[in-house]
Scaffold this active site. Structure first.
Site, PDB file in Angstrom:
ATOM      1  N   LYS A 128       2.028  -1.674   1.674  1.00  0.00           N
ATOM      2  CA  LYS A 128       1.268  -2.820   1.180  1.00  0.00           C
ATOM      3  C   LYS A 128       1.421  -2.880  -0.322  1.00  0.00           C
ATOM      4  O   LYS A 128       1.467  -1.844  -0.995  1.00  0.00           O
ATOM      5  CB  LYS A 128      -0.220  -2.696   1.541  1.00  0.00           C
ATOM      6  CG  LYS A 128      -1.077  -3.807   0.924  1.00  0.00           C
ATOM      7  CD  LYS A 128      -2.563  -3.609   1.156  1.00  0.00           C
ATOM      8  CE  LYS A 128      -3.363  -4.664   0.392  1.00  0.00           C
ATOM      9  NZ  LYS A 128      -4.821  -4.539   0.577  1.00  0.00           N
ATOM     10  N   GLU A 178     -16.844  -8.113  -5.110  1.00  0.00           N
ATOM     11  CA  GLU A 178     -16.506  -6.775  -4.609  1.00  0.00           C
ATOM     12  C   GLU A 178     -17.095  -5.658  -5.462  1.00  0.00           C
ATOM     13  O   GLU A 178     -16.726  -5.491  -6.631  1.00  0.00           O
ATOM     14  CB  GLU A 178     -14.982  -6.628  -4.540  1.00  0.00           C
ATOM     15  CG  GLU A 178     -14.531  -5.320  -3.916  1.00  0.00           C
ATOM     16  CD  GLU A 178     -13.047  -5.286  -3.616  1.00  0.00           C
ATOM     17  OE1 GLU A 178     -12.574  -4.264  -3.095  1.00  0.00           O
ATOM     18  OE2 GLU A 178     -12.346  -6.280  -3.909  1.00  0.00           O
TER      19      GLU A 178
END
Length: 372
Positions: A128, A178
């Protein structure tokens, strides 16, 4: 001692706003050098000796952990609620217009970078990587950062808001959904997000998008990288640590996100939140995995230095407690110019156009605040 009285800085969590005024001192150092906690504690002790009441450090840590942090000790601070901050920041509002926007990289260039990342997945061990882009926005007049932040607060009331003065007479401002880390005594919490889809004004489409994200193998796989790595990073510091097996879904004004609330009990109250930040940063949510290879890929494929974007922003005190959010849904403001940032997690199942559109949806959080 730096006695600049005019600077305002801010960090919020929910309805708890930390509003700071002035700069007693800037704290120099970088996260990766291992002495940042010592420098922070020494600076805070000096501030206390000079008569500052319960001094704190507030600021931002960059994506590249070897770069200089942007940390200050304010001359004073107070805790306010959202309504009090809005009343304070909404004074003397003035009209303005967006006169130009420029993407760096543009759509074609960003999609090409995603294609290059996909080729790397096929060739090697990269699993990723997070690729990002900027949007350069010019306004027709100089604008005070408090005005933009008040608009971010009104449109995104339940996230982490921040306003941090930078050394180049600019400001870092944003509304991050977040939480990277929160520490209080021997309790630590992380609430990472990874896996995103836009919300819709159409309730049927919005529900369909929610269900899609809830069952998306691509997004669930991407999210698992993040939650698992944060769990591994925090584990050595904790007596107990709970990492959810299945993520939940949280909403912001424009987006759905997969989220995992990770909670632990630290081995000691003396563990400093900055040491925990050093352990978890960078997470796969903003870098990728394996970390070193993702970092190298970002350096190769992104045509700009991220600076404070995708680092962390927040505060800490002499007891090592504090709150730090991931520096996303943000922009840097200088005069009448803003640089907006957004990124997307690229995995083997990604498609270039969809990832470009995801970054566009994330940029919309800030763009909406520029068009109240």
């Amino acid at each position: 001692m730096d006695t600049q009285h005019t600077h305002i800085s801010l960090f919020s969590a929910g309805d708890d706003f930390l509003l700071c005024k002035g700069i007693y001192q800037r704290v120099k150092g970088s996260l990766s050098h291992g002495d940042l906690v010592t420098k922070i504690n020494q600076a805070l002790a000096n501030a206390a000796n000079d008569g500052l009441d319960n001094p704190i450090v507030i600021g931002a840590i960059p994506f590249h952990s070897e770069q200089q942090c942007n940390l200050i000790i304010p001359l004073q601070y107070q805790k306010l609620n959202q309504q009090q901050v809005l009343e304070l920041f909404s004074k003397n509002k003035k009209d303005y217009q967006v006169v130009s926007q420029q993407e760096v990289p543009n759509q074609t260039e960003f999609c090409h970078a995603v294609e290059q990342a996909l080729a790397k997945f096929a060739r090697g061990s990269l699993e990723k990587v997070v690729l990002s882009r900027t949007l350069q926005v010019e306004l027709d007049t100089h604008i005070e950062p408090q005005q933009i932040v008040s608009q971010l607060i009104e449109q995104n009331p339940k996230v982490y808001h921040f306003l941090i003065p930078t050394e180049n007479h600019g400001y870092l401002l944003g509304a991050s959904p977040e939480l990277l880390l929160e520490k209080q005594a021997d309790s630590v919490i992380s609430h990472p997000l990874a896996g995103t889809i836009k919300r819709s004004q159409d309730p049927i489409e919005c529900e369909q998008n929610y269900r899609y994200l809830q069952n998306s193998e691509k997004d669930l796989h991407e999210h698992s990288y993040v939650a698992n790595q944060i769990g591994k990073a925090l584990g050595p510091y904790c007596n107990t640590l709970a990492v959810p097996e299945v993520p939940s879904i949280v909403a912001t004004a424009n987006l759905w996100h997969l989220a995992s609330r990770i909670e632990g009990q630290l081995e000691s109250e003396q563990i400093h939140i900055i040491d925990l930040l050093n352990a978890v940063h960078p997470t796969p949510a903003i870098c990728g995995t394996p970390t070193a290879l993702a970092h190298q890929t970002i350096n190769e494929l992104e045509p700009f230095d991220r600076g404070l974007f995708t680092g962390s922003v927040g505060w800490c005190d002499l007891q090592g407690n504090g709150q730090w959010a991931v520096t996303i849904r943000c922009a840097e403001l200088s005069g009448n110019k803003l640089c907006l940032y957004a990124g997307a997690g690229i995995v083997p199942a990604s498609t270039p156009l969809a990832e470009y559109q995801e970054t566009g949806a994330k940029l919309q959080t800030f763009l909406n605040a520029l068009n109240p």
